[in-house]
Design an enzyme around this catalytic site. Structure first.
Site, PDB file in Angstrom:
ATOM      1  N   LYS A  78       0.854  -1.197   0.000  1.00 19.13           N
ATOM      2  CA  LYS A  78       0.000   0.000   0.000  1.00 19.13           C
ATOM      3  C   LYS A  78       0.884   1.239   0.000  1.00 19.13           C
ATOM      4  CE  LYS A  78      -3.978   1.957   2.528  1.00 19.13           C
ATOM      5  NZ  LYS A  78      -4.874   1.831   3.712  1.00 19.13           N
ATOM      6  N   SER A 158      -9.958   2.193   2.761  1.00 18.51           N
ATOM      7  CA  SER A 158      -8.984   2.878   1.925  1.00 18.51           C
ATOM      8  C   SER A 158      -8.016   1.923   1.217  1.00 18.51           C
ATOM      9  CB  SER A 158      -8.182   3.861   2.768  1.00 18.51           C
ATOM     10  OG  SER A 158      -7.377   3.155   3.706  1.00 18.51           O
ATOM     11  N   SER A 182     -10.500   0.071   7.028  1.00 25.97           N
ATOM     12  CA  SER A 182      -9.819   0.154   5.728  1.00 25.97           C
ATOM     13  C   SER A 182      -9.160  -1.137   5.248  1.00 25.97           C
ATOM     14  CB  SER A 182      -8.759   1.259   5.762  1.00 25.97           C
ATOM     15  OG  SER A 182      -9.372   2.507   5.642  1.00 25.97           O
TER      16      SER A 182
END
Lengths: 492, 494
Positions: A78, A158, A182
């Site tokens: 990420k 997210s 998330s």
């Protein structure tokens, strides 16, 4: 040879050790898959050269029998994790082409154990979002589609890039972070497994901060076993993060297949929302039945302060964010938009560097911490937080081993469909997940079924502090019964 | 302190007397090798941005880790101020934007400081002493520095100081004159230097004060205060208070209001100037730093630090008075600076008979050594006469080898040329004559050639001084004065 991108991480690990294929072959297969899936916009930066270099190094180690637990396994990272010498942006314009001279502790531990980095994954800007639509690199597309429709759906957020990439077979697993859901919400939206470990289980050092008291790193993977393997490498005490906890990391994989017989599973009545879609109801009942069939005992529990969790979360998280994001001021790194004086430079830089959702949360956070409002908002939210924590403690004190809930109130929705006029519509996505961050507990999302349109739905298991093992054991029971979920490949 | 305000402490205005009320926030840089939350060096004077860690520069994802050495120093300082030590304290973020503040917030302590209430006893030149209450002491990060003279259109930032640990020591509004405020800062600085928790170097900015000043009619309600920021010398603190008090009195006597505001002291013009008003004051949005857990330690930790605390000025002064019969003034002079006290103690350590000659040694340190150092503009660290040399001189007086007068000559020789005082006395024939026979002979000679004076002295005993002078003169100052006196008295039949 089978398609190397359809293997689970555990299968790939075994194949490498048995020399069925090489790490380089495995990595090349994934690099090709990434290239063919650019329409998903899951990766914001591909690092093929670095990947092949790491794969060759892993092959050399595997050949001499010195490969670590993740030797040669290609992963996505990420873009919130700082990666040394590799652009790290948190998917915000304000970081521009920031390239950190340091590696986050979590990713460093993955490389220590032999993993291969394929590139950086898309996410909501500064992890603020539930659909991956706030990224400055544009939205991520969910590899899942509704039956008979080619409408593009969000993968959740997210960690949308992580979930999408894992579901689409672009990497064997991915790092993710979870501040209010998330990891778990995107996992649920994409038929993957995601675990947010106990607060303090993974180091936050080198992860771009959103809300420090809630942020926690964890993996997204295709199976419960894979997520257990990854978490073992990611977790651990770090003297550079004083909120990380100094206790040994168990062999999480060993918890897979462990009997759940006699475990008390709490079903919280407050999670039964008015107007809950029947397919979510069914998912929840199915999950409970499966655990019961495996020998667990179901008990109704009460978490009375649940209804205050979301509003309290949207005070605490923006408050911390407003302060954490103050460092992006155009002075030392990242984007700078000049002005006639220093104040104008700040205003120009931050107005143009941050997206709308990030600006909204900075303003909310600044407001709730302001003189005269602090007590009414921030302090009260912290008190609510204490009560939420106590709800869980009382529940666990009664011998409950874990709590079962749906992971999300719905399946994945269309890009551009939610939150345009009313941000709260989007915030409601986190209704089942934020309580876990507020209480600092571990929570895992495991796919448990599909909605009427063929989209995956996830179940959430919430555990005692530092009892991720029980979540893996229970999660695997659900996985064994519900089966695995893979989207039909339409993108290549 | 209200009860003890004296008329001399008031300022006369057109409408009568005014009383000044002063409180100080002293920022003291903690003596430590590395910064409060990072491993970067605290060394002064490095190349710009050479002592900056990733944490100090607030790079994305960096986290603070408390430097235990700074905690220890804060606790030790609290103990030195006889203050409450809080076993649990909290670090908060003070949020504001400025280019010298990389995080966009300063990590400080707001509601729960590490040290609570304490006190400092301050001796004044008048011989009086006052007790100034300490409100609290908390730890916080220093900011960086802006350099405005490096470029025509840009300012540069130096982050070397960014993150260095400061102790903010907040006094109660217990001071009533600029003299008291100056003496308080001097005493506080002395305590910090004794403890080794702050080097007190005001020129380098290691110690600076925010001065809160208000005025009121004696005994009346407190007036509106102004805060004068960052005053960096004791003299300036005094000047700033004097100017600010008169400015406020002028406004009040003209019927105007005092605006609560932050002001700057202009050392060149000797005046304070408005910096920002209350309306322009920042809303710092304090909240507990979520990157740091509350700071907790045990009473045993505090006790262990307490047990190893050095002797502080008040205790040392009391001991000097008790053990060596020093006057409070002399003891006060010796202990006011750690270096002076250390020097005096080094002399004591070298004396053959410290119990007997301790007071004599104090006189020599204060009068001869300090006097000479002042004259030559030396600090005690640069004294040409060492503690061992001074102790040897005092020993020579104490054991009656030389007289005090000869000792002064000897001191001058040692100051100029160095050398072992005892050897110098031998080689230069400065030894006091205590041979009674020799002295008797001199006395006999002088009486013999001055029969008229010998006759007069029987009626006017005070004239013995003239005989003493003659004997000393003829012995080159080396005759033991006591012996001379005794022999003269017996020979002259007094």
């Amino acid at each position: 040879m089978t398609d190397l991108t359809s293997l689970t991480l555990a299968e790939a690990r075994d194949g490498l050790v048995q020399k069925t294929f090489t790490a380089l072959e495995l990595t090349d297969a994934h690099l090709a898959a990434i290239e063919a899936a650019r329409v998903l916009n899951a990766f914001v930066l591909e690092t093929p050269e670095q990947a092949r270099g790491m794969a060759r190094a892993a092959d050399a180690k595997l050949a001499s029998g010195e490969g670590g637990p993740l030797a040669g396994l290609p992963l996505g990272i990420k873009d919130l994790f700082a990666t040394k010498g590799v652009r790290t942006t948190a998917c915000s314009k304000i970081l521009d082409d920031f390239t950190p001279p340091y590696e986050s502790t979590v990713s460093a531990q993955l490389w220590r154990d032999g993993a291969v980095m394929l590139g950086k994954l898309n996410n909501d800007e500064f992890a603020m979002g539930s659909s991956n639509e706030t990224s400055c690199f544009g939205p991520v597309v969910n590899p899942w589609r509704r039956d008979g429709s080619d409408a593009k759906l969000v993968p959740g957020g997210s960690s949308g890039g992580s979930a999408s990439a894992v579901a689409a077979g672009l990497c064997l697993g991915a790092t993710a972070t979870d501040t209010g859901g998330s990891i778990r919400q995107p996992a649920a939206f994409t038929g993957t497994v995601g675990i947010k470990p106990t607060y303090g289980r993974c180091s936050r050092w080198g992860i771009v901060a959103f809300a420090s008291s809630l942020d926690q790193a964890g993996p997204i993977a295709r199976t419960v076993r894979d997520s257990a393997i990854l978490l073992r490498s990611m977790a651990g005490h770090d003297p550079k993060d004083t909120t990380s906890v100094d206790r040994p990391v168990p062999d999480y994989e060993a918890a897979i297949g462990r009997s759940v017989k006699g475990m008390k599973i709490g079903i919280p009545k407050e999670y039964r929302l008015d107007g809950m879609p029947p397919e979510i109801e069914k998912l929840w009942t199915d999950g409970a039945d499966w655990l019961k069939a495996a020998g667990a005992e179901l008990v109704e529990v009460s978490l009375p302060h649940t209804k205050y969790a979301l509003p309290a979360y949207y005070i605490v998280a923006p408050a911390e964010a407003s302060s954490n994001l103050a460092r992006y001021d155009g002075v030392r790194y990242g984007a700078r938009v000049n002005g006639r004086n220093i104040t104008e430079m700040y205003e120009n830089t931050r107005a143009q560097g941050f997206g709308a959702e990030v600006r909204r949360r900075i303003m909310i956070g600044t407001y709730v911490l302001s003189a005269g409002y602090y007590d009414a908002y921030y302090l009260r939210a912290q008190k609510v937080r204490t009560l939420i924590k106590r709800d869980f403690e009382e529940c666990f004190a009664k011998g409950v081993s874990a709590i079962l809930t749906p992971a999300t109130p719905s399946a994945a929705f269309g890009i551009g469909e939610k939150g345009g006029a009313d941000p709260v519509e989007m915030y409601l996505n986190d209704i089942f997940t934020v309580t876990v961050n507020m209480a600092g507990l571990p929570g895992i999302a495991v796919p448990g079924g599909k909605d009427a349109q063929g989209l995956p739905l996830g179940l959430q298991l919430i555990g005692r502090p530092f009892d991720e093992e029980t979540l893996f054991s229970l999660g695997e029971v659900i996985e064994q019964t519900a089966g695995r979920f893979s989207p039909a490949k339409w993108w290549a | 302190m209200n009860a003890t305000v004296k008329p001399s402490q008031l300022i006369k205005g057109a409408t009568g007397d005014w009383e000044i009320v002063i409180g100080l926030e002293v920022h003291a840089q903690v003596t430590s090798n590395s910064k409060l939350f990072s491993g970067a060096s605290t060394e002064f004077g490095g190349e710009p941005n050479s002592h900056v860690s990733l944490v100090d520069a607030a790079m994305p994802g960096m986290l603070p880790v408390i430097n235990e050495a700074c905690i220890r120093q804060a606790v030790r300082t609290g103990l030195g101020l006889k203050a409450q030590i809080n076993l649990r304290s909290v670090f908060d973020r003070k949020n504001y934007f400025y280019p010298d503040l990389p995080q966009g917030y300063q990590i400080s302590q707001y509601k729960s400081p590490i040290v609570g209430e304490g006190e400092v006893i301050v001796d004044l030149d008048s011989g009086d002493s006052i007790t100034v209450g300490i409100e609290r002491l908390h730890l916080e990060q220093d900011a960086g520095k802006l350099l405005h003279d490096q470029h025509a259109t840009m300012s540069f930032v130096d982050l070397n100081r960014s993150g260095v640990a400061l102790m903010e020591i907040v006094s109660k509004p217990d001071m009533r004159t600029s003299e008291q405020a100056k003496a308080y800062v001097a005493k506080l600085r002395s305590i910090l230097r004794y403890l080794g928790t702050c080097d007190g170097d005001m020129e380098k900015g290691s110690l600076r004060a925010d001065v809160n000043v208000s005025v009121r009619k004696p005994g009346g309600p407190l007036g509106t205060r102004c805060e004068i920021k960052n005053v960096n010398s004791i003299r300036f603190i005094g000047q700033a208070i004097e100017y600010e008090a008169r400015r406020q009195i002028g406004i009040l006597e003209d019927g105007g209001p005092i605006d609560q505001e932050t002001r700057l002291f202009d050392a060149v013009k000797g005046e304070t100037r408005s910096m920002r008003s209350k309306e322009e004051a920042h809303d710092y949005r304090y909240f507990p730093d979520p990157d740091l857990l509350p700071l907790e330690f045990s009473q045993a930790y505090v006790d262990a630090l307490k047990a190893e605390l050095p002797e502080l000025p008040d205790a040392k002064k009391a001991r000097f008075i008790r053990d060596f019969a020093l006057s409070p003034d002399d003891a006060g002079v010796l202990v006011s600076e750690r270096e002076s006290a250390d020097f005096y103690e080094a002399v004591l350590g070298k004396l053959a008979n410290a119990a007997r000659d301790g007071k004599l040694a104090a006189n020599w340190v204060i009068n001869e050594l300090f006097g000479r150092l002042n004259k030559d503009g030396h600090g005690i660290a640069a004294s040409p006469v060492s503690a061992a040399q001074l102790a040897a001189i005092v020993d020579l007086i104490g054991d009656a080898t030389i007289s005090g007068k000869i000792a002064k000559d000897l001191f001058e020789i040692v100051w100029q040329e160095g050398g072992d005082p005892r050897a110098l006395v031998e080689t230069r024939g400065m030894k006091q004559v205590t041979d009674l026979g020799a002295i008797e002979k001199v006395v006999d000679d002088i009486i013999a050639v001055n029969p008229d004076k010998a006759a007069q002295v029987r009626d006017k005993p005070a004239m013995i001084g003239w005989f003493v002078g003659q004997v000393m003169k003829s012995s080159g100052g080396k005759a033991n004065p006591q012996a001379v006196n005794d022999i003269l008295k017996s020979k002259l039949g007094l």
